[in-house]
Design a protein around this motif. Structure first.
Motif, PDB file in Angstrom:
ATOM      1  N   SER A   1       5.020   4.958  -6.411  1.00 44.50           N
ATOM      2  CA  SER A   1       3.850   5.618  -6.995  1.00 44.50           C
ATOM      3  C   SER A   1       2.630   5.498  -6.095  1.00 44.50           C
ATOM      4  CB  SER A   1       3.566   5.108  -8.402  1.00 44.50           C
ATOM      5  OG  SER A   1       3.779   3.743  -8.467  1.00 44.50           O
ATOM      6  N   SER A   2       2.546   4.410  -5.311  1.00 47.78           N
ATOM      7  CA  SER A   2       1.360   4.254  -4.472  1.00 47.78           C
ATOM      8  C   SER A   2       1.312   5.264  -3.330  1.00 47.78           C
ATOM      9  CB  SER A   2       1.260   2.833  -3.917  1.00 47.78           C
ATOM     10  OG  SER A   2       2.207   2.648  -2.898  1.00 47.78           O
TER      11      SER A   2
ATOM     12  N   THR B   1      11.550  -6.627  -5.259  1.00 47.39           N
ATOM     13  CA  THR B   1      12.008  -6.439  -6.639  1.00 47.39           C
ATOM     14  C   THR B   1      11.985  -4.940  -6.985  1.00 47.39           C
ATOM     15  OG1 THR B   1       9.786  -6.577  -7.536  1.00 47.39           O
ATOM     16  CG2 THR B   1      10.990  -8.650  -7.318  1.00 47.39           C
TER      17      THR B   1
ATOM     18  N   LYS C   1       2.444   8.391  -3.500  1.00 47.32           N
ATOM     19  CA  LYS C   1       2.452   9.783  -3.959  1.00 47.32           C
ATOM     20  C   LYS C   1       1.070  10.393  -3.793  1.00 47.32           C
ATOM     21  CE  LYS C   1       6.332  10.126  -7.070  1.00 47.32           C
ATOM     22  NZ  LYS C   1       6.838   9.771  -8.377  1.00 47.32           N
TER      23      LYS C   1
ATOM     24  N   THR D   1      15.929  -2.423   0.311  1.00 50.45           N
ATOM     25  CA  THR D   1      15.375  -2.533  -1.044  1.00 50.45           C
ATOM     26  C   THR D   1      15.771  -3.864  -1.691  1.00 50.45           C
ATOM     27  OG1 THR D   1      17.279  -1.317  -1.863  1.00 50.45           O
ATOM     28  CG2 THR D   1      15.259  -0.053  -1.580  1.00 50.45           C
TER      29      THR D   1
ATOM     30  N   GLU E   1      10.602  -3.616  -9.370  1.00 45.13           N
ATOM     31  CA  GLU E   1       9.231  -3.268  -9.784  1.00 45.13           C
ATOM     32  C   GLU E   1       8.391  -2.945  -8.544  1.00 45.13           C
ATOM     33  OE1 GLU E   1      10.649  -6.309 -10.949  1.00 45.13           O
ATOM     34  OE2 GLU E   1      11.404  -5.105 -12.639  1.00 45.13           O
ATOM     35  N   GLN E   2       8.577  -3.749  -7.493  1.00 44.25           N
ATOM     36  CA  GLN E   2       7.819  -3.498  -6.258  1.00 44.25           C
ATOM     37  C   GLN E   2       8.207  -2.158  -5.646  1.00 44.25           C
ATOM     38  OE1 GLN E   2       8.888  -7.295  -4.433  1.00 44.25           O
ATOM     39  NE2 GLN E   2       6.720  -7.760  -4.178  1.00 44.25           N
TER      40      GLN E   2
ATOM     41  N   GLN F   1       9.210   0.478  -7.341  1.00 47.65           N
ATOM     42  CA  GLN F   1       8.558   1.479  -8.184  1.00 47.65           C
ATOM     43  C   GLN F   1       7.075   1.621  -7.850  1.00 47.65           C
ATOM     44  OE1 GLN F   1       9.732   3.824  -9.945  1.00 47.65           O
ATOM     45  NE2 GLN F   1      11.800   3.042  -9.576  1.00 47.65           N
ATOM     46  N   GLN F   2       6.447   0.444  -7.662  1.00 45.47           N
ATOM     47  CA  GLN F   2       5.022   0.407  -7.337  1.00 45.47           C
ATOM     48  C   GLN F   2       4.759   1.168  -6.037  1.00 45.47           C
ATOM     49  OE1 GLN F   2       3.679  -3.581  -6.807  1.00 45.47           O
ATOM     50  NE2 GLN F   2       2.356  -3.470  -8.586  1.00 45.47           N
ATOM     51  N   LEU F   3       5.652   0.905  -5.092  1.00 43.71           N
ATOM     52  CA  LEU F   3       5.533   1.539  -3.783  1.00 43.71           C
ATOM     53  C   LEU F   3       5.658   3.052  -3.893  1.00 43.71           C
ATOM     54  CD1 LEU F   3       6.460  -0.593  -1.087  1.00 43.71           C
ATOM     55  CD2 LEU F   3       7.298   1.693  -0.700  1.00 43.71           C
TER      56      LEU F   3
END
Ligand SMILES: Nc1nc2c(ncn2[C@@H]2O[C@H](COP(=O)(O)OP(=O)(O)O)[C@@H](O)[C@H]2O)c(=O)[nH]1
Ligand SMILES: [Mg+2]
Ligand SMILES: [Zn+2]
Length: 293
Positions: A134-135, A125, A137, A121, A127-128, A130-132
């Motif tokens: 949610s993407s 970042t 799910k 990790t 943010e990346q 977090q993005q991952l």
């Protein structure tokens, strides 16, 4: 006679750990070798000690009997585990989502629980990350984010591994051995830098090895792999090994629906809801492979 567990298997020699924690290098009795099953890491055996361990040196013995397995994975070859921890990295090498699904299918076939660990990790970042999250799910397995470098997520990994026998499976270079070293520095497992040009890990961990953990439980570190084929699996069975598809069993218009282009398919209706489109893409790819094999 002693009982023990095979913790390493190389070229016809088996390292057997007995219940007192003593190690014996064993050969298998001739009659055992003729059997259809070869001994693999995790196997429980009965063995005859020939020489007791002295100091740091292992003892010697001969395996007389192979006890029944509760489960057995072929790739990596390991028996009697309680869970499969799929380890991938978020970068260097890039995350191989399809390989996660492949390993999960092999675990599901043995009805083994799957946990996915996304390592490194520190290379992307927050943010990346977090993005991952949610993407992907919904995702049918527990996910864990770690960095062997910064130590983030290591406490959670320790909790997941405690008290049971886990096998770490995943490509080379994702940090399996490094993660284990950071959990238990005494293990001193060899690790290797990922080749910059091809972004692929080297095979530093050459054989599967079962390692007892200080906090109880054990873990099998395995060499990485990037190809994984399905043997003894047919296309109509495939959906049974995707938990999110299995949940919808019996709800399609056609009883023998393969969920590809049939009308009134419950899985198509759930796409983007309880079924992740990426996982469904993997399903379709594997169906094709199963028809071609
Ligand atoms: N940046 C970063 N590098 C890591 C991390 N974990 C492992 N590595 C590096 O990745 C490379 C491969 O690690 P290794 O443990 O040998 O991978 P394995 O093949 O899966 O056992 C080594 O150079 C490690 O130092 C991590 O969390 N972050
Ligand atoms: Mg390794
Ligand atoms: Zn269907």
């Amino acid at each position: 006679m002693h009982q023990g567990k095979v913790i390493n298997a190389v070229g016809g020699f088996f390292t057997v750990l007995d219940q007192e924690g003593k190690k014996y290098i064993c050969r298998a009795r001739g009659a055992l070798k003729k059997g259809s099953k070869t001994l693999i890491v995790g196997d429980e055996v009965v063995f005859q000690p020939l020489k007791e361990p002295a100091g740091h040196a292992e003892g010697e013995g001969i395996v007389e009997k192979h006890l029944p397995r509760s489960n057995c994975l072929t790739r990596p070859a390991v028996a009697n585990v309680d869970q499969v921890v799929v380890v991938v990295s978020l970068k260097n090498p890039e995350c191989d989502w399809q390989l996660i699904s492949r390993i999960a299918i092999l675990a599901e076939k043995e009805t083994l629980p799957v946990v996915t660990c996304f390592n490194k990790t520190d290379l992307i970042t927050p943010e990346q990350v977090q993005q991952l999250i949610s993407s992907v799910k919904p995702f049918p397995y527990p996910v864990l984010f770690t960095s062997a470098l910064s130590g983030s997520g290591i406490a959670e990994l320790i909790n997941i591994l405690a008290g049971c026998c886990s096998v770490l499976a995943g490509p080379s270079g994702v940090g399996k051995s490094t993660l284990l070293n950071s959990i238990q520095p005494g293990l001193s497992l060899q690790t290797a830098a990922v080749s910059g040009k091809i972004g692929r890990g080297k095979h530093t961990t050459r054989q599967a090895t079962l390692l007892p953990l200080d906090q109880g439980g054990s873990v099998v570190d395995t060499p990485g792999f990037s190809r994984l084929d399905f043997k003894d699996l047919t296309a109509p069975q495939l959906a049974d090994y995707f938990p999110e598809l299995e949940k919808l069993r019996g709800q399609c218009g056609f009883r023998d629906c393969l969920h590809i282009s049939e009308p009134r398919c419950a899985i198509h209706e759930e796409l983007g809801h309880t079924v992740n489109p990426l996982r469904y893409e993997h399903y379709k790819t594997f169906i094709q492979e199963l028809y071609l094999q």
